[in-house]
Design an enzyme around this catalytic site. Structure first.
Site, short mmCIF file in Angstrom:
data_model
loop_
_atom_site.label_atom_id
_atom_site.label_comp_id
_atom_site.label_asym_id
_atom_site.label_seq_id
_atom_site.Cartn_x
_atom_site.Cartn_y
_atom_site.Cartn_z
N GLU A 1 2.20 3.40 -3.90
CA GLU A 1 1.69 2.07 -4.19
C GLU A 1 2.68 1.28 -5.05
O GLU A 1 2.96 0.10 -4.80
CB GLU A 1 0.34 2.18 -4.92
CG GLU A 1 -0.76 2.91 -4.17
CD GLU A 1 -1.62 1.98 -3.34
OE1 GLU A 1 -1.30 0.77 -3.28
OE2 GLU A 1 -2.60 2.47 -2.74
N ASP B 1 -4.97 -2.58 -3.07
CA ASP B 1 -6.25 -1.89 -3.22
C ASP B 1 -6.22 -0.87 -4.36
O ASP B 1 -7.15 -0.08 -4.52
CB ASP B 1 -6.69 -1.22 -1.92
CG ASP B 1 -5.69 -0.17 -1.42
OD1 ASP B 1 -4.81 0.25 -2.20
OD2 ASP B 1 -5.80 0.23 -0.25
N ASP C 1 0.84 -1.20 0.00
CA ASP C 1 0.00 0.00 0.00
C ASP C 1 0.88 1.25 0.00
O ASP C 1 2.06 1.21 0.35
CB ASP C 1 -0.91 0.02 1.22
CG ASP C 1 -2.21 0.77 0.98
OD1 ASP C 1 -2.33 1.40 -0.09
OD2 ASP C 1 -3.09 0.75 1.85
N GLY C 2 0.28 2.36 -0.39
CA GLY C 2 0.97 3.65 -0.41
C GLY C 2 0.10 4.72 0.21
O GLY C 2 -1.11 4.56 0.36
N ASP D 1 -1.46 -0.30 5.16
CA ASP D 1 -1.90 1.08 5.09
C ASP D 1 -1.43 1.87 6.30
O ASP D 1 -0.96 3.01 6.17
CB ASP D 1 -3.43 1.14 4.99
CG ASP D 1 -3.97 2.55 5.01
OD1 ASP D 1 -3.81 3.26 4.00
OD2 ASP D 1 -4.55 2.95 6.03
N HIS E 1 -9.52 0.10 3.29
CA HIS E 1 -10.24 0.60 4.46
C HIS E 1 -11.54 -0.18 4.70
O HIS E 1 -12.56 0.38 5.07
CB HIS E 1 -10.55 2.09 4.31
CG HIS E 1 -9.36 2.90 3.91
ND1 HIS E 1 -8.33 3.20 4.77
CD2 HIS E 1 -9.02 3.46 2.72
CE1 HIS E 1 -7.42 3.92 4.14
NE2 HIS E 1 -7.81 4.09 2.89
#
Length: 344
Positions: free
Chosen positions: A43, A67, A8-9, A131, A121
């Site tokens: 990301e 995501d 994730d980023g 995240d 989320h």
């Protein structure tokens, strides 16, 4: 054996202080960042560092939870075509974040890997852990404090992997990897939490974000959208797109909303607040809301390139009267304006 990891980023301001992270377990994760970057760069960097951190295990499958549709499509769908065209997109424009993407292309050579899209989320344990670490790295750069880098790829019983770290260059992610346009642009993000509260309190169609300084980022997604709408008359095409935007899985997908919202999109909420396209997208990513059904009242073609929809939306919390103005932008229908009012 399969290695399952989330990547994730995060970017505060987007562009702004940025972080990235991949996560396997509390004993096996890594994070980093840089002072100025975008969410998409974070990301991509998370995926790149994950490939590098597991390079000593080329025979093992890598299952990456992500995501970001942009990252997944870039790596699994668009990259071969970009390479054939000299790292240019279908419209002839240079590929954004091309240095990072080229490095990913090199890193995945000879590797066995799969990507799985997960909704951000949404309570997915691995995604939430990645995240949290990416956001913490971005916050550390914002505050000028040390970044918690994590142990790297270490797992029980794997002595060869103990202490393995990726190259320092990967950790520091030089600013040269950021496209000049992204370095030159910096917009102030609205509060995502405030946007989420208003999204629930009033029947707005969307929420809050600061993502797209460069709206041609998803030109490949636009091609898919145009293909899906082929053969429909304008009224039917925009009704189908409006129904799609009422789905939480669409509203949480930054790539798809980036295609469907016009760069000049605005919305007036029932509270009188004026929402911009950028403000909408971050809140939607955080809280896409609940599904809604569309009861069409009218679809009026105002001109060859404009259709006005009026309809009633039905959710478990009630109904609202809505109007949406769709305009033809090239060959793609995009939502230019929306307003919603709750019914008594």
């Amino acid at each position: 054996m399969t290695i399952t990891a989330a990547a994730d980023g995060s970017a505060l301001g987007n562009p702004g202080p940025a972080g990235w992270a991949w996560y396997v377990s509390d004993d096996c994760w890594r994070a980093g960042g840089w002072p100025h970057g975008t969410n998409n760069q974070g990301e991509l960097m998370a995926v790149l560092d994950l490939f590098r951190a597991t390079a000593h295990l080329p025979g093992e499958d890598l299952h990456i939870l992500c995501d970001s549709q942009y990252v997944i499509n870039s790596v699994t769908k668009w990259m071969p075509g970009w390479k054939r065209k000299g790292w240019r997109k279908s419209d002839g424009k240079p590929v954004l974040n091309v240095e990072l993407i080229k490095e990913i292309d090199q890193a995945l050579t000879g590797r066995k890997y799969t990507f799985e899209w997960v909704r951000g989320h949404a309570g997915h344990d691995l995604n939430e852990a990645a995240d949290d670490r990416a956001r913490a790295a971005a916050t550390a750069y914002q505050q000028g404090v040390a970044v918690r880098q994590g142990p790297g790829f270490v797992r029980a019983g794997d002595a060869a992997a103990a202490g393995v770290q990726t190259a320092p260059a990967a950790q520091q992610a030089p600013a040269a990897q950021a496209p000049p346009a992204a370095q030159a642009q910096s917009r102030q993000a609205s509060s995502a939490q405030a946007g989420t509260r208003e999204l629930i309190a009033e029947p707005t169609l969307f929420g809050e974000s600061t993502l797209f300084a460069e709206p041609d980022l998803f030109s490949e997604l636009e091609e898919e959208s145009r293909a899906a709408a082929a053969g429909l008359d304008p009224e039917a095409a925009v009704v189908a797109l409006e129904r799609e935007l009422l789905l939480p899985e669409t509203r949480s997908d930054l790539g798809r909303t980036g295609v469907l919202l016009h760069p000049d999109f605005t919305e007036i909420g029932s509270s009188g607040r004026l929402w911009t396209r950028d403000e909408m997208m971050m809140a939607l990513e955080d809280d896409p809301g609940v599904p809604a059904e569309l009861e069409l009242l009218a679809a009026d073609r105002l001109s060859e390139g404009a259709v006005l929809l009026t309809y009633r939306s039905h959710t478990r919390t009630g109904t609202a009267l809505r109007s949406s103005l769709w305009v033809l932008d090239g060959a793609q229908w995009r939502l230019r304006f929306h307003q919603g009012t709750p019914e008594a």
